[in-house]
Motif scaffolding. Structure first.
Motif, PDB file in Angstrom:
ATOM      1  N   PHE A 116       0.848  -1.200   0.000  1.00 22.70           N
ATOM      2  CA  PHE A 116       0.000   0.000   0.000  1.00 22.70           C
ATOM      3  C   PHE A 116       0.883   1.250   0.000  1.00 22.70           C
ATOM      4  O   PHE A 116       0.642   2.210  -0.751  1.00 22.70           O
ATOM      5  N   LEU A 117       1.926   1.249   0.829  1.00 20.60           N
ATOM      6  CA  LEU A 117       2.850   2.378   0.870  1.00 20.60           C
ATOM      7  C   LEU A 117       3.525   2.605  -0.472  1.00 20.60           C
ATOM      8  O   LEU A 117       3.710   3.748  -0.906  1.00 20.60           O
ATOM      9  N   GLU A 118       3.912   1.525  -1.123  1.00 21.22           N
ATOM     10  CA  GLU A 118       4.540   1.650  -2.441  1.00 21.22           C
ATOM     11  C   GLU A 118       3.636   2.424  -3.395  1.00 21.22           C
ATOM     12  O   GLU A 118       4.094   3.310  -4.129  1.00 21.22           O
ATOM     13  N   HIS A 119       2.339   2.108  -3.380  1.00 19.95           N
ATOM     14  CA  HIS A 119       1.394   2.829  -4.229  1.00 19.95           C
ATOM     15  C   HIS A 119       1.368   4.316  -3.891  1.00 19.95           C
ATOM     16  O   HIS A 119       1.382   5.180  -4.780  1.00 19.95           O
ATOM     17  N   LYS A 120       1.342   4.626  -2.590  1.00 19.54           N
ATOM     18  CA  LYS A 120       1.164   6.012  -2.177  1.00 19.54           C
ATOM     19  C   LYS A 120       2.407   6.870  -2.382  1.00 19.54           C
ATOM     20  O   LYS A 120       2.306   8.096  -2.441  1.00 19.54           O
ATOM     21  N   MET A 121       3.581   6.254  -2.487  1.00 15.99           N
ATOM     22  CA  MET A 121       4.803   7.042  -2.630  1.00 15.99           C
ATOM     23  C   MET A 121       4.816   7.852  -3.928  1.00 15.99           C
ATOM     24  O   MET A 121       5.498   8.867  -4.022  1.00 15.99           O
ATOM     25  N   PHE A 122       4.071   7.417  -4.922  1.00 15.32           N
ATOM     26  CA  PHE A 122       4.072   8.117  -6.211  1.00 15.32           C
ATOM     27  C   PHE A 122       3.122   9.322  -6.223  1.00 15.32           C
ATOM     28  O   PHE A 122       3.056  10.042  -7.209  1.00 15.32           O
ATOM     29  N   GLU A 123       2.389   9.516  -5.133  1.00 12.94           N
ATOM     30  CA  GLU A 123       1.472  10.652  -5.068  1.00 12.94           C
ATOM     31  C   GLU A 123       2.186  11.816  -4.400  1.00 12.94           C
ATOM     32  O   GLU A 123       2.728  11.678  -3.306  1.00 12.94           O
ATOM     33  N   ASP A 124       2.193  12.954  -5.055  1.00 14.22           N
ATOM     34  CA  ASP A 124       2.925  14.118  -4.566  1.00 14.22           C
ATOM     35  C   ASP A 124       2.053  15.355  -4.733  1.00 14.22           C
ATOM     36  O   ASP A 124       1.387  15.515  -5.761  1.00 14.22           O
ATOM     37  N   ASP A 125       2.078  16.232  -3.741  1.00 16.40           N
ATOM     38  CA  ASP A 125       1.246  17.428  -3.819  1.00 16.40           C
ATOM     39  C   ASP A 125       1.908  18.544  -4.610  1.00 16.40           C
ATOM     40  O   ASP A 125       1.282  19.582  -4.877  1.00 16.40           O
ATOM     41  N   GLN A 151      11.828   9.926  -0.308  1.00 17.30           N
ATOM     42  CA  GLN A 151      12.104  10.441   1.042  1.00 17.30           C
ATOM     43  C   GLN A 151      11.127  11.534   1.462  1.00 17.30           C
ATOM     44  O   GLN A 151      11.402  12.336   2.346  1.00 17.30           O
ATOM     45  N   LYS A 152       9.962  11.510   0.839  1.00 13.74           N
ATOM     46  CA  LYS A 152       8.888  12.422   1.218  1.00 13.74           C
ATOM     47  C   LYS A 152       7.575  11.682   1.028  1.00 13.74           C
ATOM     48  O   LYS A 152       7.411  10.954   0.043  1.00 13.74           O
ATOM     49  N   ILE A 153       6.660  11.838   1.952  1.00 15.12           N
ATOM     50  CA  ILE A 153       5.380  11.150   1.798  1.00 15.12           C
ATOM     51  C   ILE A 153       4.234  12.149   1.911  1.00 15.12           C
ATOM     52  O   ILE A 153       4.263  13.065   2.749  1.00 15.12           O
ATOM     53  N   TYR A 154       3.271  11.990   1.033  1.00 18.70           N
ATOM     54  CA  TYR A 154       2.098  12.865   1.029  1.00 18.70           C
ATOM     55  C   TYR A 154       0.861  11.992   1.218  1.00 18.70           C
ATOM     56  O   TYR A 154       0.474  11.236   0.317  1.00 18.70           O
ATOM     57  N   LEU A 155       0.285  12.066   2.401  1.00 19.09           N
ATOM     58  CA  LEU A 155      -0.881  11.253   2.721  1.00 19.09           C
ATOM     59  C   LEU A 155      -1.996  12.117   3.285  1.00 19.09           C
ATOM     60  O   LEU A 155      -1.755  12.965   4.157  1.00 19.09           O
ATOM     61  N   THR A 156      -3.191  11.890   2.792  1.00 18.68           N
ATOM     62  CA  THR A 156      -4.389  12.486   3.377  1.00 18.68           C
ATOM     63  C   THR A 156      -5.390  11.367   3.611  1.00 18.68           C
ATOM     64  O   THR A 156      -5.289  10.282   3.009  1.00 18.68           O
ATOM     65  N   ASP A 157      -6.348  11.612   4.465  1.00 23.55           N
ATOM     66  CA  ASP A 157      -7.391  10.603   4.684  1.00 23.55           C
ATOM     67  C   ASP A 157      -8.097  10.282   3.376  1.00 23.55           C
ATOM     68  O   ASP A 157      -8.445   9.124   3.107  1.00 23.55           O
ATOM     69  N   GLU A 158      -8.257  11.318   2.546  1.00 25.30           N
ATOM     70  CA  GLU A 158      -8.987  11.142   1.285  1.00 25.30           C
ATOM     71  C   GLU A 158      -8.200  10.282   0.296  1.00 25.30           C
ATOM     72  O   GLU A 158      -8.765   9.355  -0.318  1.00 25.30           O
TER      73      GLU A 158
END
Length: 433
Positions: free
Chosen positions: A69-78, A124-131
């Motif tokens: 799951f983290l691997e998927h989210k690492m590609f999301e950047d604000d 080396q940066k993570i962008y996570l929101t509940d949404e």
């Protein structure tokens, strides 16, 4: 103060420059003269089996599938679109999660500094929101459902589920639909900050470049960032019985052709430090001598219509688990299993012929030498073995030191019927008949 550069000159004649930076990151550079392409891989020693660990003296149990799951989210950047950033500099990027590692990598022929910076910066940066976490659950749940319907994936995971009673290697890397919906932002952040610390990570770059210059770029990139002190990672794994959980697994799917995998569960108890590469290479020689495409047995199975050319063998070994898998498409799986059993029994009784052993060793050495011209293979292999405390560059030296007696001992020790498991996926029509 950073460690001094270390140069290795192994039988492969490859130069590897390795340095551990102040923040704990291990950087390995493998320059290849006259190569245009460069392949870089940035990985964490964190995979799907790491679902239970200890932080600050307190036990933590996270939902299955969280590393993936983290691997998927690492590609999301604000701030930037990661794929576009690499494309602008002539590189392609991707990632994967295995049972024991998560890796991000790019391949390109130009703008190396920009691509290295992008690789290091987005991981080396993570962008996570509940949404965005909630949105990802539906995407991964669909991926899991597709995997459940994929006969090749299903027959393999059914094999591991039959082999292992407790160890999380029996659980799909992506988790289950149920476990995915238990994941939240707070848990993802906890796992990210625990396992994505530079001290638990490695950067390997292979290709045509000036190693001193590239090392300087990496050091400069890392010096611009601040990281907390690393925490000691205490991974927790359940006690796994030596024997398989069960010896047979059968699943029915809407497919036209049966799949059949025959596996042997290995024991890793007492695996000495430095022994992993030797055992892996020795087991590979045994399996290639018995089931390789140049063997008479393979030709007989093909001639009799029991297999097709997708038939293969595989051996996987870490300090936590080990297993052999043989098989593929199987029009008559019951007959295939009987033939494989008889073949192994005969090999144990007679021993592997010296000419078969020597042929398997020559093939292994040839494959290794040919693979050194593929920078992606070199980088990935070096990194994976290094994370498992093994030296990929010792391959030829280890292979040349193996003897026929070692192979026959390994055959008897590993391919015993008590450790054998069979997983089959049958077509609905065949199962109903």
């Amino acid at each position: 103060m950073t460690d001094p550069l270390v140069n290795h000159a192994e039988a492969s004649q490859m130069q590897v420059i390795e340095r551990t930076l102040d923040n704990g990151l291990t950087v390995c550079l493998i320059p290849k003269a006259d190569f245009q392409q460069t392949f870089a891989m940035f990985a964490t020693k964190y995979g799907s089996i790491d679902n239970e660990f200890e932080l600050d003296g307190k036990p933590v149990r996270v939902p299955d599938g969280i590393a993936h799951f983290l691997e998927h989210k690492m590609f999301e950047d604000d701030e930037q679109e990661v794929f576009s950033q690499f494309a602008e500099h002539g590189a392609s990027v991707n990632a994967f999660t295995t049972f024991d590692e998560t890796a991000y990598y790019f391949s390109g022929t130009s703008d190396l500094r920009e691509n290295i910076d992008t690789l290091l910066n987005f991981v080396q940066k993570i962008y996570l929101t509940d949404e965005n976490v909630e949105k990802e659950k539906g995407i991964i749940a669909q991926e899991i459902r597709m995997g459940d319907d994929n006969p090749d994936r299903r027959v393999f995971m059914d094999l591991l589920s039959a082999m292992y009673a407790a160890h999380p290697v029996r659980i799909d890397i992506a988790g289950s639909v149920e476990s995915i919906y238990q994941i939240d932002r707070e848990t993802l952040l906890k796992c990210y900050h625990t396992f994505y610390h530079p001290s638990n990570m490695m950067l390997v770059i292979a290709g045509g470049f000036d190693p001193e210059q590239v090392m300087g770029w990496v050091v400069e990139n890392q010096a611009r960032k601040n990281f907390p002190d690393p925490v000691e990672i205490k991974r927790k794994y359940p006690v796994e019985p030596k024997a398989p959980k069960t010896d047979v697994s059968t699943t029915v799917l809407p497919v036209s052709l049966s799949r059949c995998l025959i596996g042997w569960k290995d024991t890793v108890d007492g695996l000495a430090k430095g022994e992993l590469l030797r055992r892996e290479l020795l087991t590979g020689l045994v399996l290639d001598a018995l089931f390789g495409k140049t063997t008479a047995f393979y030709g007989e199975l093909l001639r009799d219509g029991l297999i097709d050319k997708a038939f293969s063998w595989e051996y996987e070994l870490t300090d936590q688990y080990g297993y052999t898998v043989v098989g593929g498409n199987a029009p008559r799986p019951t007959e295939l299993v009987a033939r494989v059993k008889a073949h192994v029994r005969d090999a144990v009784s007679r021993g592997i012929a010296d000419e078969d052993f020597q042929r398997a060793r020559k093939k292994a050495i040839g494959r290794f030498l040919m693979s050194l011209d593929q920078v992606s293979y070199v980088a990935r292999s070096y990194l994976t073995y290094r994370l498992r405390n093994a030296d990929f560059l010792q391959t030829i030296e280890v292979l040349q030191g193996l003897q026929l007696a070692d192979a026959n001992e390994r055959l008897k020790e590993h391919l015993s019927e008590e450790q054998m498991v069979v997983s089959t996926v049958l077509p609905k029509a065949e199962a109903a008949s």
